[in-house]
Design a protein around this motif. Structure first.
Motif, PDB file in Angstrom:
ATOM      1  N   VAL A  55       0.821  -1.214   0.000  1.00 61.94           N
ATOM      2  CA  VAL A  55       0.000   0.000   0.000  1.00 61.94           C
ATOM      3  C   VAL A  55       0.856   1.265   0.000  1.00 61.94           C
ATOM      4  O   VAL A  55       0.325   2.370  -0.136  1.00 61.94           O
ATOM      5  CB  VAL A  55      -0.967   0.032   1.209  1.00 61.94           C
ATOM      6  N   ALA A  56       2.150   1.128   0.156  1.00 61.84           N
ATOM      7  CA  ALA A  56       3.031   2.290   0.261  1.00 61.84           C
ATOM      8  C   ALA A  56       2.944   3.148  -0.999  1.00 61.84           C
ATOM      9  O   ALA A  56       2.957   2.640  -2.117  1.00 61.84           O
ATOM     10  CB  ALA A  56       4.468   1.834   0.495  1.00 61.84           C
ATOM     11  N   GLY A  57       2.847   4.452  -0.801  1.00 66.20           N
ATOM     12  CA  GLY A  57       2.880   5.393  -1.919  1.00 66.20           C
ATOM     13  C   GLY A  57       1.562   5.636  -2.617  1.00 66.20           C
ATOM     14  O   GLY A  57       1.483   6.461  -3.527  1.00 66.20           O
ATOM     15  N   VAL A  58       0.501   4.946  -2.229  1.00 69.89           N
ATOM     16  CA  VAL A  58      -0.802   5.138  -2.875  1.00 69.89           C
ATOM     17  C   VAL A  58      -1.380   6.488  -2.462  1.00 69.89           C
ATOM     18  O   VAL A  58      -1.443   6.816  -1.274  1.00 69.89           O
ATOM     19  CB  VAL A  58      -1.775   4.001  -2.487  1.00 69.89           C
ATOM     20  N   GLY A  59      -1.795   7.279  -3.460  1.00 72.14           N
ATOM     21  CA  GLY A  59      -2.344   8.603  -3.182  1.00 72.14           C
ATOM     22  C   GLY A  59      -3.829   8.686  -3.461  1.00 72.14           C
ATOM     23  O   GLY A  59      -4.473   7.724  -3.903  1.00 72.14           O
ATOM     24  N   ALA A  74      -3.185  20.827   0.441  1.00 76.70           N
ATOM     25  CA  ALA A  74      -4.266  20.966  -0.549  1.00 76.70           C
ATOM     26  C   ALA A  74      -4.564  22.421  -0.882  1.00 76.70           C
ATOM     27  O   ALA A  74      -4.823  22.753  -2.040  1.00 76.70           O
ATOM     28  CB  ALA A  74      -5.531  20.277  -0.036  1.00 76.70           C
ATOM     29  N   ASN A  75      -4.535  23.283   0.108  1.00 74.03           N
ATOM     30  CA  ASN A  75      -4.923  24.672  -0.131  1.00 74.03           C
ATOM     31  C   ASN A  75      -3.838  25.497  -0.813  1.00 74.03           C
ATOM     32  O   ASN A  75      -4.061  26.664  -1.140  1.00 74.03           O
ATOM     33  CB  ASN A  75      -5.348  25.314   1.187  1.00 74.03           C
ATOM     34  N   PHE A  76      -2.677  24.885  -1.054  1.00 76.80           N
ATOM     35  CA  PHE A  76      -1.592  25.548  -1.785  1.00 76.80           C
ATOM     36  C   PHE A  76      -1.412  24.966  -3.183  1.00 76.80           C
ATOM     37  O   PHE A  76      -0.528  25.402  -3.920  1.00 76.80           O
ATOM     38  CB  PHE A  76      -0.280  25.415  -1.002  1.00 76.80           C
ATOM     39  N   ASN A  77      -2.245  23.996  -3.522  1.00 72.75           N
ATOM     40  CA  ASN A  77      -2.106  23.274  -4.788  1.00 72.75           C
ATOM     41  C   ASN A  77      -3.392  23.413  -5.596  1.00 72.75           C
ATOM     42  O   ASN A  77      -4.408  22.818  -5.259  1.00 72.75           O
ATOM     43  CB  ASN A  77      -1.805  21.796  -4.517  1.00 72.75           C
ATOM     44  N   PRO A 125      -5.394  16.732  -5.343  1.00 79.76           N
ATOM     45  CA  PRO A 125      -6.311  15.584  -5.401  1.00 79.76           C
ATOM     46  C   PRO A 125      -7.368  15.607  -4.300  1.00 79.76           C
ATOM     47  O   PRO A 125      -8.324  14.830  -4.355  1.00 79.76           O
ATOM     48  CB  PRO A 125      -5.384  14.382  -5.247  1.00 79.76           C
ATOM     49  N   ALA A 126      -7.222  16.504  -3.322  1.00 78.52           N
ATOM     50  CA  ALA A 126      -8.240  16.647  -2.276  1.00 78.52           C
ATOM     51  C   ALA A 126      -9.317  17.651  -2.663  1.00 78.52           C
ATOM     52  O   ALA A 126     -10.215  17.934  -1.872  1.00 78.52           O
ATOM     53  CB  ALA A 126      -7.580  17.079  -0.962  1.00 78.52           C
ATOM     54  N   ARG A 135       0.870   8.961   1.986  1.00 81.33           N
ATOM     55  CA  ARG A 135       0.744   9.993   0.960  1.00 81.33           C
ATOM     56  C   ARG A 135      -0.549  10.801   1.037  1.00 81.33           C
ATOM     57  O   ARG A 135      -0.506  12.033   0.876  1.00 81.33           O
ATOM     58  CB  ARG A 135       0.895   9.359  -0.424  1.00 81.33           C
ATOM     59  N   PRO A 136      -1.726  10.201   1.268  1.00 84.80           N
ATOM     60  CA  PRO A 136      -2.943  11.022   1.335  1.00 84.80           C
ATOM     61  C   PRO A 136      -2.881  12.116   2.399  1.00 84.80           C
ATOM     62  O   PRO A 136      -3.427  13.211   2.197  1.00 84.80           O
ATOM     63  CB  PRO A 136      -4.043   9.998   1.638  1.00 84.80           C
ATOM     64  N   LEU A 137      -2.223  11.845   3.504  1.00 83.16           N
ATOM     65  CA  LEU A 137      -2.108  12.869   4.539  1.00 83.16           C
ATOM     66  C   LEU A 137      -1.240  14.034   4.080  1.00 83.16           C
ATOM     67  O   LEU A 137      -1.540  15.202   4.364  1.00 83.16           O
ATOM     68  CB  LEU A 137      -1.534  12.251   5.811  1.00 83.16           C
TER      69      LEU A 137
END
Length: 266
Positions: free
Chosen positions: A57-61, A182-185, A189-190, A174-176
């Motif tokens: 599961v490592a690296g899954v976004g 998120a607010n700078f991108n 993806p969020a 990665r999701p964290l």
């Protein structure tokens, strides 16, 4: 799956295996739905197997998880009801915003783009991954005490420990990291299409004692939908924590979700 029963797809969040939805799946099937709870990309068939192979599961976004469920949804005979918890709640909001679901329920959903303030308790839980930049490409596991703080703080220590032993798994960090920036991108993806006027109805829930997704996060999320005329409702459970869908009181939440869906014609 049957072609005449409405599909329901349950989406888990970080640190819980998809099998944690088993009581919900059984209840929804008994209630006339075709329910299933597929895991995230890389999840093994059981919690034990996933713990033994965390590298899978490592690296899954977030995008990979959304694409994974979108592919499953497109194979269904009709648009499903989507039910997600925590980061699964973020995932189902994205899918609903992309018109891939008939309706969605987000239980204590992780913050989407546009949620600015993260209370200290939520930052404490997220820091388990965020404190080490290398965790972006790794699987991150909670220990028993961390699970107790993040999920089981509204439970007895015994019940929290039982849930930890039964359902806890390593999850991608990665999701964290993606949610944290998120607010700078602009293309985060969020990001969720909260202005979609044609989407199906959405129910958001919060637990008043939730440390992982503190109540302020979900209330802010609900406000982000105000510019859309599509139905968005917020339901609060003041005495519940982040474990509200898996602990001994899960049936109260599930029955409320079923009643909400029936009232909406599903």
């Amino acid at each position: 799956m049957s072609t005449d029963r409405r599909p329901v797809v349950f989406v888990h969040g970080l640190w819980l295996h998809a099998d944690s939805w088993s009581p919900w799946v059984e209840l929804f099937r008994d209630s006339g739905y075709d329910a299933e709870a597929p895991g995230w990309p890389g999840d093994s068939a059981s919690a034990e197997e996933t713990r033994a192979q965390p590298q899978r599961v490592a690296g899954v976004g977030i995008d990979a998880v959304v694409d994974h469920y979108a592919e499953l949804i497109r194979a269904l005979p009709m648009p499903p009801i989507l039910v997600g918890h925590s980061f699964g709640g973020l995932i189902v909001q994205r899918l609903l915003g992309e018109n891939l679901g008939a309706a969605a329920v987000a239980l204590d959903p992780a913050p989407i783009k546009g949620v600015i303030y993260l209370p200290p308790s939520s930052l404490r839980v997220a820091s388990i991954a965020l404190r080490n930049p290398a965790n972006r490409g790794r699987a991150v596991a909670l220990d028993r005490a961390q699970f107790r703080y993040g999920f089981g703080n509204a439970l007895t220590e015994r019940e929290s420990d039982e849930l930890f032993a039964r359902w806890a798994i390593p999850s991608p960090g990665r999701p964290l990291f993606e949610a944290a920036v998120a607010n700078f991108n602009p293309s985060s993806p969020a990001r969720v299409d909260t202005g979609n006027a044609g989407r199906g109805p959405l129910l958001l829930t919060l637990g008043g004692r939730d440390h992982t997704v503190a109540p302020a996060i979900v209330r802010t999320t609900a406000r982000l939908y105000r510019r859309s005329p599509a139905v968005t409702e917020l339901r609060e459970y003041p005495d519940r924590g982040h474990s509200l869908g898996i602990d001994a009181g899960w049936r109260t939440i599930a029955d409320d979700v079923l009643a909400w869906l029936k009232a909406r014609g599903f």
